[in-house]
Write a protein that holds these residues in place. Structure first.
Motif, short mmCIF file in Angstrom:
data_model
loop_
_atom_site.label_atom_id
_atom_site.label_comp_id
_atom_site.label_asym_id
_atom_site.label_seq_id
_atom_site.Cartn_x
_atom_site.Cartn_y
_atom_site.Cartn_z
N PHE A 233 0.84 -1.20 0.00
CA PHE A 233 0.00 0.00 0.00
C PHE A 233 0.87 1.25 0.00
CE2 PHE A 233 -2.54 3.31 2.10
CZ PHE A 233 -3.70 3.26 1.33
N LEU A 234 1.90 1.29 0.85
CA LEU A 234 2.79 2.44 0.92
C LEU A 234 3.46 2.71 -0.42
CD1 LEU A 234 4.49 1.76 4.38
CD2 LEU A 234 2.87 3.59 3.86
N ASP A 235 3.83 1.64 -1.11
CA ASP A 235 4.50 1.80 -2.41
C ASP A 235 3.55 2.33 -3.49
OD1 ASP A 235 6.88 0.92 -1.38
OD2 ASP A 235 6.70 -1.13 -2.14
N SER A 236 2.26 2.22 -3.26
CA SER A 236 1.28 2.62 -4.27
C SER A 236 0.85 4.07 -4.17
CB SER A 236 0.04 1.72 -4.19
OG SER A 236 -0.73 2.01 -3.02
N VAL A 237 1.34 4.79 -3.14
CA VAL A 237 0.92 6.18 -2.91
C VAL A 237 2.16 7.06 -2.70
CG1 VAL A 237 -1.31 5.52 -1.94
CG2 VAL A 237 0.65 5.83 -0.41
N ASN A 238 1.93 8.39 -2.77
CA ASN A 238 3.03 9.33 -2.54
C ASN A 238 3.14 9.76 -1.09
OD1 ASN A 238 1.74 10.41 -5.52
ND2 ASN A 238 3.91 9.87 -5.46
N LYS A 239 1.99 10.00 -0.45
CA LYS A 239 1.96 10.44 0.94
C LYS A 239 0.90 9.67 1.70
CE LYS A 239 5.02 13.71 0.20
NZ LYS A 239 6.40 13.59 0.74
N VAL A 240 1.00 9.68 3.03
CA VAL A 240 0.07 8.92 3.87
C VAL A 240 -0.47 9.79 5.00
CG1 VAL A 240 -0.12 6.99 5.51
CG2 VAL A 240 1.15 6.69 3.39
N TYR A 241 -1.77 9.67 5.19
CA TYR A 241 -2.46 10.24 6.36
C TYR A 241 -2.88 9.06 7.23
CZ TYR A 241 -7.04 11.31 8.55
OH TYR A 241 -8.12 11.36 9.38
N LEU A 242 -2.48 9.08 8.49
CA LEU A 242 -2.75 7.99 9.43
C LEU A 242 -3.80 8.41 10.45
CD1 LEU A 242 -2.12 5.23 10.79
CD2 LEU A 242 -0.24 6.38 11.99
N SER A 243 -4.84 7.58 10.58
CA SER A 243 -5.89 7.82 11.57
C SER A 243 -5.93 6.64 12.53
CB SER A 243 -7.24 7.98 10.86
OG SER A 243 -8.24 8.38 11.77
N ILE A 244 -5.91 6.95 13.82
CA ILE A 244 -5.91 5.92 14.85
C ILE A 244 -7.17 6.07 15.69
CG2 ILE A 244 -4.69 4.93 16.83
CD1 ILE A 244 -2.14 6.35 15.73
N ASP A 245 -8.08 5.12 15.54
CA ASP A 245 -9.29 5.11 16.36
C ASP A 245 -9.01 4.22 17.56
OD1 ASP A 245 -11.79 4.66 17.53
OD2 ASP A 245 -12.83 4.92 15.62
N LEU A 246 -9.06 4.80 18.74
CA LEU A 246 -8.71 4.06 19.95
C LEU A 246 -9.64 2.90 20.23
CD1 LEU A 246 -7.79 7.18 22.10
CD2 LEU A 246 -6.18 5.44 21.30
N ASP A 247 -10.84 2.89 19.62
CA ASP A 247 -11.73 1.75 19.86
C ASP A 247 -11.29 0.51 19.08
OD1 ASP A 247 -12.90 1.71 17.27
OD2 ASP A 247 -14.58 2.95 17.88
N GLY A 248 -10.26 0.65 18.24
CA GLY A 248 -9.69 -0.52 17.57
C GLY A 248 -8.90 -1.40 18.52
N PHE A 249 -8.34 -0.77 19.57
CA PHE A 249 -7.61 -1.54 20.58
C PHE A 249 -8.58 -2.34 21.44
CE2 PHE A 249 -4.69 1.97 19.68
CZ PHE A 249 -3.46 1.33 19.66
N SER A 250 -8.11 -3.45 21.95
CA SER A 250 -8.92 -4.19 22.91
C SER A 250 -9.24 -3.30 24.10
CB SER A 250 -8.14 -5.43 23.38
OG SER A 250 -8.73 -5.97 24.54
#
Length: 318
Positions: A233-250
């Motif tokens: 995925f990283l190789d397929s794009v120029n830049k990355v925006y990262l979103s972290i939803d804390l409800d993804g954690f246990s």
């Protein structure tokens, strides 16, 4: 309508030291959104003290206090970033009279302005509807450069739900981005829980050519495969925006969220992902959302949010 509140130095506190040892010593609070215009690298922190999107999505109230709680935990974290890297707190955007859309417009513009003035934006929430406003600002910036943006979301949910009675909410941000930027929507969701997403959302993800890893596959013993998917995925794009939803954690690690689940991922796998993304040198913006201090235990979730931000920035700028 003034939707902005200046940052409070009270939120940045910790051990006293005669040298630069802790975050609270490094952070500068900047009033009136007076963005620093120097050409060097810098970090711009913006809070989203909002829960209208969570209310519309029938979540638990309390995310309004999320940004303040994250700042309090960040303040006491040991400082390992370059001493000449400015850490600038620009305060909070909030919502008046349930006008979520006005808050989103403000956040998108500030995000765009932060990127144009050489900031690395760190947005802290607040409901995950923040991702629409934040992502729109990043997309506008990337579009002006003619580049391809990748969105990586660590989350139990796709957040590809349709609008509710024509209104945005905390479950709709990435569908909104897909609809607004159909030619530049590249989305990877990690930690998706089948029990939290009906079949219709998997169908929506397929229609949008979104990539995802379900929770059963998002485990340390599957790291080689996870790493392969993220690198592709990283190789397929120029830049990355990262979103972290804390409800993804246990909920064992993150009880203080609007939609807790015992079946989420653990910090070890998440932090390996953070390092991989940061080392790509493509990460340009970050948000951490859905902290609900009302349901937190011993500030565990706020501490986790603070540690995630510190770790990512250390890998980006260290």
């Amino acid at each position: 309508m003034n939707l902005h509140q200046n940052p409070s130095p009270y939120h940045w506190s910790g051990r006293k030291s005669d040298q630069l040892d802790y975050w609270h010593q490094a952070v500068q609070t900047i009033s009136n959104l007076n963005l620093v215009q120097t050409t060097g690298k810098k970090v711009g922190i913006l809070g989203y003290a909002g829960e209208e999107g969570v209310i519309r999505n029938q979540g638990r109230l309390g995310t309004l206090e999320g940004p303040a709680a994250i700042r309090k935990m960040l303040g006491s974290v040991a400082y390992h970033l370059p001493e000449n890297l400015p850490l600038l707190d620009y305060g909070d955007i909030f919502t008046i009279n349930q006008d979520l859309e006005a808050s989103h417009v403000a956040i998108s513009q500030i995000t765009l302005d932060l990127l144009k003035s050489h900031h690395f934006p760190v947005l802290i929430g607040g409901g995950h509807d923040l991702a629409y406003a934040h992502g729109r600002g990043v997309q506008q910036y990337i579009s002006e450069k003619g580049e391809k943006l990748g969105i990586i979301n660590l989350d139990a949910h796709f957040d590809l739900r349709p609008l509710a009675d024509g209104k945005a909410h905390s479950g709709s941000p990435f569908l909104q981005l897909a609809q607004e930027f159909p030619d530049n929507f590249h989305y990877l969701a990690l930690g998706i829980q089948r029990a939290a997403n009906p079949k219709s959302l998997f169908q929506t993800a397929e229609k949008l050519n979104a990539r995802y890893l379900v929770m059963e596959d998002f485990r340390l013993n599957n790291w080689e495969y996870i790493e392969e998917q993220i690198i592709w995925f990283l190789d397929s794009v120029n830049k990355v925006y990262l979103s972290i939803d804390l409800d993804g954690f246990s909920s064992a690690f993150a009880p203080g969220v609007s939609a807790p689940s015992p079946m989420g991922f653990n910090p070890q796998i998440a932090f390996k992902v953070f390092e991989l993304i940061a080392k790509s040198k493509k990460l340009i913006s970050l948000d951490v959302v859905e902290l609900n201090p009302k349901y937190d235990q011993d500030n565990a979730t706020a501490r986790l949010a603070a540690r995630a931000i510190e770790y990512i920035l250390r890998k980006v700028f260290g």
